[in-house]
Motif scaffolding. Structure first.
Motif, short mmCIF file in Angstrom:
data_model
loop_
_atom_site.label_atom_id
_atom_site.label_comp_id
_atom_site.label_asym_id
_atom_site.label_seq_id
_atom_site.Cartn_x
_atom_site.Cartn_y
_atom_site.Cartn_z
N SER A 18 -29.24 31.43 44.24
CA SER A 18 -29.70 30.62 43.05
C SER A 18 -28.19 30.48 42.65
CB SER A 18 -30.39 31.60 42.07
OG SER A 18 -29.61 32.69 41.73
N THR A 19 -27.99 29.25 42.10
CA THR A 19 -26.82 28.65 41.31
C THR A 19 -26.84 28.62 39.62
OG1 THR A 19 -26.32 27.13 43.26
CG2 THR A 19 -25.26 26.73 41.46
N LEU A 20 -25.91 29.60 39.11
CA LEU A 20 -25.87 29.60 37.72
C LEU A 20 -24.73 28.50 37.23
CD1 LEU A 20 -26.06 33.35 37.34
CD2 LEU A 20 -28.11 31.74 37.35
N LYS A 21 -25.12 28.16 36.27
CA LYS A 21 -24.05 27.06 35.68
C LYS A 21 -24.03 27.26 34.06
CE LYS A 21 -22.29 22.33 35.42
NZ LYS A 21 -22.74 20.94 36.14
N GLY A 22 -22.95 27.77 33.38
CA GLY A 22 -23.01 27.96 32.23
C GLY A 22 -21.40 28.17 31.63
N THR A 23 -21.66 28.77 30.43
CA THR A 23 -20.12 28.98 29.68
C THR A 23 -20.01 30.56 29.65
OG1 THR A 23 -20.77 27.03 28.20
CG2 THR A 23 -19.09 28.35 27.43
N VAL A 24 -18.84 30.86 29.96
CA VAL A 24 -18.46 32.32 29.91
C VAL A 24 -18.11 32.56 28.20
CG1 VAL A 24 -16.90 34.05 30.50
CG2 VAL A 24 -17.72 32.54 32.17
N ILE A 25 -18.83 33.41 27.70
CA ILE A 25 -18.55 33.77 26.15
C ILE A 25 -17.98 34.98 26.05
CG2 ILE A 25 -20.37 32.14 25.43
CD1 ILE A 25 -21.96 34.48 24.93
N ALA A 26 -17.97 36.03 27.11
CA ALA A 26 -16.98 37.26 27.06
C ALA A 26 -16.72 37.82 28.12
CB ALA A 26 -18.05 38.33 26.16
N ARG A 27 -15.84 38.47 28.37
CA ARG A 27 -15.36 39.11 29.67
C ARG A 27 -14.73 40.36 29.00
NH1 ARG A 27 -10.95 37.38 33.95
NH2 ARG A 27 -10.98 39.36 35.23
N ARG A 28 -15.50 41.69 29.68
CA ARG A 28 -14.94 42.88 29.63
C ARG A 28 -13.93 43.53 30.88
NH1 ARG A 28 -18.10 48.43 29.85
NH2 ARG A 28 -18.32 47.70 31.85
N ASN A 29 -12.88 43.68 30.45
CA ASN A 29 -12.08 44.27 31.75
C ASN A 29 -11.94 45.82 31.98
OD1 ASN A 29 -11.20 41.76 32.57
ND2 ASN A 29 -9.74 41.60 30.92
N ALA A 30 -12.51 46.06 32.92
CA ALA A 30 -12.50 47.67 33.15
C ALA A 30 -12.46 47.93 34.48
CB ALA A 30 -13.78 48.27 32.73
N GLY A 31 -11.45 47.45 35.25
CA GLY A 31 -11.27 47.76 36.58
C GLY A 31 -12.10 47.10 37.50
N LEU A 32 -12.99 48.26 38.16
CA LEU A 32 -14.01 47.40 39.10
C LEU A 32 -15.43 47.47 38.51
CD1 LEU A 32 -13.55 49.76 42.47
CD2 LEU A 32 -13.28 47.34 42.16
N ASN A 33 -15.51 48.02 37.13
CA ASN A 33 -16.56 47.87 36.31
C ASN A 33 -16.51 46.65 35.40
OD1 ASN A 33 -17.85 50.08 37.39
ND2 ASN A 33 -16.67 51.50 36.09
N SER A 34 -15.64 45.73 35.78
CA SER A 34 -15.53 44.48 34.64
C SER A 34 -16.81 43.47 34.67
CB SER A 34 -14.30 43.66 35.26
OG SER A 34 -12.98 44.46 35.05
N ILE A 35 -17.03 42.93 33.66
CA ILE A 35 -18.25 42.31 33.62
C ILE A 35 -18.01 41.07 32.85
CG2 ILE A 35 -19.79 44.26 33.60
CD1 ILE A 35 -20.26 43.79 30.60
N PHE A 36 -18.69 40.13 32.89
CA PHE A 36 -18.72 38.80 32.03
C PHE A 36 -19.83 38.43 31.51
CE2 PHE A 36 -18.94 37.37 36.48
CZ PHE A 36 -19.71 36.08 36.35
N ARG A 37 -19.89 37.80 30.33
CA ARG A 37 -21.33 37.35 30.07
C ARG A 37 -21.41 35.95 29.84
NH1 ARG A 37 -24.83 40.07 26.20
NH2 ARG A 37 -23.27 41.62 26.30
N ILE A 38 -22.46 35.28 30.61
CA ILE A 38 -22.58 33.85 30.80
C ILE A 38 -23.71 33.41 29.90
CG2 ILE A 38 -24.01 34.15 32.93
CD1 ILE A 38 -22.29 31.48 33.88
N ARG A 39 -23.71 32.22 29.38
CA ARG A 39 -24.53 31.71 28.49
C ARG A 39 -25.07 30.30 29.08
NH1 ARG A 39 -26.81 32.52 23.84
NH2 ARG A 39 -27.70 30.68 22.42
N ARG A 40 -26.33 30.20 29.50
CA ARG A 40 -26.81 29.18 30.28
C ARG A 40 -27.59 28.21 29.21
NH1 ARG A 40 -29.78 31.04 34.90
NH2 ARG A 40 -29.94 33.06 33.72
N MET A 41 -27.73 26.91 29.17
CA MET A 41 -28.42 26.22 28.34
C MET A 41 -29.32 25.33 29.09
SD MET A 41 -26.30 25.02 25.05
CE MET A 41 -25.45 26.24 24.08
N VAL A 42 -30.52 26.00 29.39
CA VAL A 42 -31.67 25.05 30.14
C VAL A 42 -32.78 24.73 28.92
CG1 VAL A 42 -31.36 26.12 32.38
CG2 VAL A 42 -32.52 27.59 30.89
N ALA A 43 -33.92 24.93 29.43
CA ALA A 43 -34.90 24.56 28.21
C ALA A 43 -35.02 25.62 27.12
CB ALA A 43 -36.12 24.85 28.85
N VAL A 44 -34.48 26.94 27.51
CA VAL A 44 -34.07 27.89 26.51
C VAL A 44 -32.70 28.54 26.64
CG1 VAL A 44 -36.42 28.56 26.06
CG2 VAL A 44 -35.18 29.62 27.70
#
Length: 86
Positions: A18-44
């Motif tokens: 599956s392909t996700l396309k959106g805007t990254v609104i946050a990133r948390r840097n914690a080494g290998l536990n780094s995450i990013f929050r992506i916001r997608r605008m589809v119907a909702v």
């Protein structure tokens, strides 16, 4: 603001991507536990939290870069979706 496109494998089906396309609104840097929050605008509006170093993410591309007012642009949550019927 960065727009990544991710190809992520679905765990129950190994052959479907599956392909996700959106805007990254946050990133948390914690080494290998780094995450990013992506916001997608589809119907909702959908927000997803994804691990940065996940083996399920095959490819990530930056489509464009924009200047933002803050490092974590949570103010984009209030933005109206143009695809929604009013």
């Amino acid at each position: 603001m960065v727009d990544p496109r991710n190809e992520q494998e679905v765990p129950e089906n190994k052959h479907r991507l599956s392909t996700l396309k959106g805007t990254v609104i946050a990133r948390r840097n914690a080494g290998l536990n780094s995450i990013f929050r992506i916001r997608r605008m589809v119907a909702v509006d959908i927000e997803s939290v994804l691990p940065l170093y996940s083996p399920n993410i095959k490819e990530m591309q930056v489509l464009n870069k924009n200047k933002t007012r803050r490092a974590k642009p949570y103010y984009l949550r209030d933005r109206k979706n143009t695809l929604k019927k009013q």
